[in-house]
Motif scaffolding. Structure first.
Motif, PDB file in Angstrom:
ATOM      1  N   SER A 177      43.343  25.644  52.902  1.00 28.88           N
ATOM      2  CA  SER A 177      43.074  24.639  53.931  1.00 28.88           C
ATOM      3  C   SER A 177      43.896  24.953  55.173  1.00 28.88           C
ATOM      4  O   SER A 177      45.068  25.318  55.062  1.00 28.88           O
ATOM      5  CB  SER A 177      43.432  23.237  53.431  1.00 28.88           C
ATOM      6  N   ARG A 237      38.488  23.770  55.105  1.00 29.13           N
ATOM      7  CA  ARG A 237      38.871  23.991  53.711  1.00 29.13           C
ATOM      8  C   ARG A 237      37.829  24.900  53.084  1.00 29.13           C
ATOM      9  O   ARG A 237      36.625  24.604  53.150  1.00 29.13           O
ATOM     10  CB  ARG A 237      38.947  22.658  52.956  1.00 29.13           C
ATOM     11  N   SER A 262      47.883  15.738  42.003  1.00 33.88           N
ATOM     12  CA  SER A 262      46.862  16.751  42.217  1.00 33.88           C
ATOM     13  C   SER A 262      46.757  17.632  40.984  1.00 33.88           C
ATOM     14  O   SER A 262      47.069  17.180  39.883  1.00 33.88           O
ATOM     15  CB  SER A 262      47.181  17.553  43.486  1.00 33.88           C
ATOM     16  N   LYS A 301      35.621  14.221  41.843  1.00 37.34           N
ATOM     17  CA  LYS A 301      34.732  13.311  42.566  1.00 37.34           C
ATOM     18  C   LYS A 301      33.671  12.754  41.628  1.00 37.34           C
ATOM     19  O   LYS A 301      33.342  11.559  41.669  1.00 37.34           O
ATOM     20  CB  LYS A 301      34.081  14.045  43.739  1.00 37.34           C
ATOM     21  N   TYR A 347      45.171  14.333  44.957  1.00 37.26           N
ATOM     22  CA  TYR A 347      43.734  14.209  44.702  1.00 37.26           C
ATOM     23  C   TYR A 347      43.373  12.859  44.092  1.00 37.26           C
ATOM     24  O   TYR A 347      42.395  12.226  44.490  1.00 37.26           O
ATOM     25  CB  TYR A 347      43.262  15.319  43.761  1.00 37.26           C
ATOM     26  N   ALA A 367      43.833   9.685  46.398  1.00 37.20           N
ATOM     27  CA  ALA A 367      42.758   9.467  47.368  1.00 37.20           C
ATOM     28  C   ALA A 367      41.684   8.514  46.844  1.00 37.20           C
ATOM     29  O   ALA A 367      40.931   7.933  47.630  1.00 37.20           O
ATOM     30  CB  ALA A 367      42.128  10.809  47.740  1.00 37.20           C
ATOM     31  N   ARG A 385      43.892  10.944  52.816  1.00 33.53           N
ATOM     32  CA  ARG A 385      43.080  11.173  51.627  1.00 33.53           C
ATOM     33  C   ARG A 385      42.867  12.669  51.368  1.00 33.53           C
ATOM     34  O   ARG A 385      42.635  13.090  50.246  1.00 33.53           O
ATOM     35  CB  ARG A 385      41.719  10.475  51.770  1.00 33.53           C
ATOM     36  N   THR A 386      42.924  13.455  52.424  1.00 35.43           N
ATOM     37  CA  THR A 386      42.767  14.905  52.292  1.00 35.43           C
ATOM     38  C   THR A 386      43.753  15.615  53.210  1.00 35.43           C
ATOM     39  O   THR A 386      44.198  15.050  54.220  1.00 35.43           O
ATOM     40  CB  THR A 386      41.343  15.364  52.662  1.00 35.43           C
ATOM     41  N   GLU A 387      44.104  16.817  52.858  1.00 36.15           N
ATOM     42  CA  GLU A 387      44.905  17.739  53.672  1.00 36.15           C
ATOM     43  C   GLU A 387      46.282  17.212  54.051  1.00 36.15           C
ATOM     44  O   GLU A 387      46.852  17.612  55.072  1.00 36.15           O
ATOM     45  CB  GLU A 387      44.139  18.144  54.945  1.00 36.15           C
TER      46      GLU A 387
END
Length: 369
Positions: A90, A105, A209, A271, A314, A317, A349-351
């Motif tokens: 990322s 990403r 994560s 997910k 992860y 999120a 939530r990401t990165e």
């Protein structure tokens, strides 16, 4: 009061005040720093000429001339963050206001091959050339990895999640045309969370994560520990002689609360796990057991640090929808409290790790201005 002797220092002090308060007036700066209005005006003119601040209108009048609103120019400088995981790369660029200017990403397994480092070079160069026309505005590139970093931030003292070689810094820095340092992924994510929430109070960040880690933040500063191994929460023993952890020991939190513990039930797709959770009784039982183990860790951390605890990574999120359920589980273990609001869900939530690695250079710039 003759304060001409502090003019050179005042430039940085004034810039930091404007950056910290987001917007302020000339009069407020003079009062906060205890220096004269002429000195403030002189330094503000210099900061404007350098392109670091701008006039953003006027405050409401309190009886006289409306004071000018002073703000920092967000795109005066940029920083890059690179997060390297076992299977992904990322890259983000942020400005001084921590806005994500660009992010990408891609799925690419970690391999120390010429092709891998060429991919890093290509991706970072394309992003820089597209989004930072003036390359002198790029402060540096922080690289986040799931490893324990040495105090020089160029060496690695422990690497199991990915097999990083002793000279990985040289390989990575040669692929990136910018000042570069290494960062632990969980510490970076905690730093990003702390800055994003403007948190000046102590905070514990748990990264849930593909491996479990964490960060201990105090006034937006990371506690690293004597050996830069602070907050390796994933290797707390929560079940004596329990499941085997990737570290070779048994009963570690990582073996019970990594994202893989959930994703493995849906073919490695986290997910998909949460998409099916509300109508799949089997997954609900798995998730309940996961939360039970996580509650033990969170309660232990609350007992140790007595501060807010943020769930990130992860799994974090996805936790907003289930935070009330989890708070009830954690509070049952707490002898002192009935309110679980100290348990919070991450903003990023990401990165988060990539952003946190970039924030290092933003912070360095602000402090050394």
């Amino acid at each position: 009061m003759d304060d001409s002797h502090v003019n050179s220092k005042s430039l940085g002090d004034i810039y930091r005040i404007i950056y910290q308060y987001k917007e302020c007036s000339r009069q407020e700066i003079a009062g906060l720093l205890g220096i004269s209005l002429p000195t403030v005006t002189q330094n503000l003119t210099q900061l404007r000429n350098l392109g670091f601040i701008y006039n953003a209108g006027n405050f409401e009048s309190t009886g006289g001339r409306k004071p000018t609103i002073l703000r920092c120019v967000p795109n005066a400088r940029y920083a890059m963050g690179i997060d390297i995981t076992r299977n992904h790369l990322s890259v983000v660029i942020i400005d001084l206001d921590l806005n994500i200017i660009a992010d990408k990403r891609i799925r690419v397994p970690y391999k120390e091959t010429p092709e891998y480092f060429n991919t890093i070079h290509t991706e970072t160069e394309e992003m820089i050339q597209k989004h930072i026309p003036d390359r002198s505005r790029l402060l540096g590139a922080g690289i986040s990895m799931p490893v324990i970093i040495g105090s020089d931030q160029k060496s690695i003292t422990y690497a199991t999640v990915i097999q990083a070689s002793p000279n990985i810094y040289e390989k990575l820095s040669s692929a990136i045309d910018a000042p570069t340092l290494l960062f632990n992924d969980s510490n970076s994510a905690g730093l990003a969370e702390s800055w994003r929430a403007h948190c000046t109070q102590p905070m514990i960040y748990i990264s849930l994560s593909s491996s479990v880690g964490g960060a201990n933040m105090n006034n937006q500063t990371i506690y690293t520990g004597d050996n830069w191994r602070g907050c390796e929460f994933g290797h707390m023993t929560i079940v004596p002689n329990g499941k085997r952890c990737y570290c070779g020991r048994y009963g570690c939190l990582d073996a019970y609360c990594s994202s893989n513990v959930l994703a493995d039930f849906t073919g490695g797709d986290l997910k998909k796990f949460f998409a099916q959770l509300n109508h799949n009784k089997g997954l609900q039982n798995i998730f309940s057991q996961y939360l039970d183990q996580l509650a033990i860790a969170v309660n232990n951390l609350r007992m140790c640090y007595d501060c807010n605890i943020v769930l990130g990574g992860y799994v974090g999120a996805y936790m907003a929808e289930y935070i009330h359920i989890f708070r009830k589980k954690a509070i049952k273990l707490n002898p002192f409290e009935q309110d679980g609001s100290f348990i919070q869900v991450c903003h990023y939530r990401t990165e988060a790790a990539a952003v946190g690695a970039a924030i290092y250079y933003i912070n360095q710039f602000i402090q050394e201005f």
